[in-house]
Design a protein around this motif. Structure first.
Motif, PDB file in Angstrom:
ATOM      1  N   GLN A 204       1.408  -1.528   0.081  1.00 13.97           N
ATOM      2  CA  GLN A 204      -0.208   0.085  -0.159  1.00 13.97           C
ATOM      3  C   GLN A 204       0.644   1.602  -0.107  1.00 13.97           C
ATOM      4  O   GLN A 204       0.530   2.626  -0.412  1.00 13.97           O
ATOM      5  N   GLU A 205       1.826   0.926   0.814  1.00 15.74           N
ATOM      6  CA  GLU A 205       2.572   2.358   0.526  1.00 15.74           C
ATOM      7  C   GLU A 205       3.569   2.503  -0.785  1.00 15.74           C
ATOM      8  O   GLU A 205       3.827   3.999  -0.916  1.00 15.74           O
ATOM      9  N   GLN A 208       0.663   4.071  -2.974  1.00 13.84           N
ATOM     10  CA  GLN A 208       1.023   5.493  -2.757  1.00 13.84           C
ATOM     11  C   GLN A 208       2.090   6.703  -3.399  1.00 13.84           C
ATOM     12  O   GLN A 208       1.628   7.534  -3.853  1.00 13.84           O
ATOM     13  N   LYS A 212       1.663   9.009  -6.842  1.00 10.89           N
ATOM     14  CA  LYS A 212       1.704  10.526  -6.166  1.00 10.89           C
ATOM     15  C   LYS A 212       2.363  11.351  -7.037  1.00 10.89           C
ATOM     16  O   LYS A 212       3.161  11.485  -8.678  1.00 10.89           O
TER      17      LYS A 212
END
Length: 212
Positions: A204-205, A208, A212
């Motif tokens: 998930q990180e 993200q 970006k």
């Protein structure tokens, strides 16, 4: 059955003769019985439409993280919002995760749901299995093997150890339709080993940071 009822009479010697009146009555009971018999026959002999379902495999969640089986040769798809689709091949490694062999950190590659994206990727990765199934299909056309044998051999090719394994993961912003589209494409490309699993926190990180 039809019946004809006649009425009237002489009315005596001195009475004027009246014309005989007749009335017709049709008994509809046999026709109704026949209609119900035909209806029953068609209901019992008709083939009802079977509901179309899709089989999706959900692996059992292990009680301990130590029991998790590492899949080194799996192709992992991550579905996220705005119809975005990412993938990576092999085991996932991120910063801060145990990596005794010093393997490179996982990088996500973006693709899409077009014929040049997801479809082409699966065809390339699953080429050995697709080629083996094509040969079996030709044998069926030449009547060298029976249909039952063909189905058994196809399932064997799809479940072979060296066959492609696909993991499907989605975040909380993903659209359910996109997950189904991935599963449909897997079936089209003869991928027999796939499962929908949870998205990890490190993944998930990475998503993200990539979006970006």
């Amino acid at each position: 059955m039809a019946e004809v009822n006649t009425g009237g009479g002489d009315g005596g010697k001195h009475q004027k003769k009246r014309a005989k009146k007749s009335s017709t009555r049709i008994d509809m009971t046999p026709m109704v019985d026949l209609a119900f018999l035909l209806l029953t026959f068609f209901v019992l002999t008709s083939t009802f439409a079977k509901p179309k379902t899709m089989e999706i495999n959900y692996p059992a969640k292990p009680e301990d993280d130590k029991d998790r089986i590492k899949v080194n040769n799996a192709l992992t798809f991550i579905v996220t919002d705005k119809d975005q689709l990412y993938y990576y091949y092999g085991e996932f490694f991120a910063e801060g995760m145990p990596n005794p062999d010093g393997k490179p950190l996982t990088k996500l590659t973006k693709t899409d749901f077009s014929s040049e994206g997801l479809h082409k990727l699966l065809l390339d990765r699953n080429k050995p299995t697709i080629s083996a199934i094509d040969k079996l299909t030709e044998q069926v056309k030449r009547k060298e093997i029976a249909d039952t044998t063909y189905k058994r051999l196809v399932n064997k090719e799809k479940g072979a150890k060296e066959a492609l394994t696909v993991l499907i993961k989605a975040d909380d912003k993903a659209v359910y339709k996109n997950v189904i589209d991935v599963v449909d494409e897997l079936n089209v490309c003869n991928v027999g080993k796939y499962a929908i699993v949870d998205l990890g926190a490190k993944e998930q990180e990475l998503i993200q940071a990539t979006t970006k």
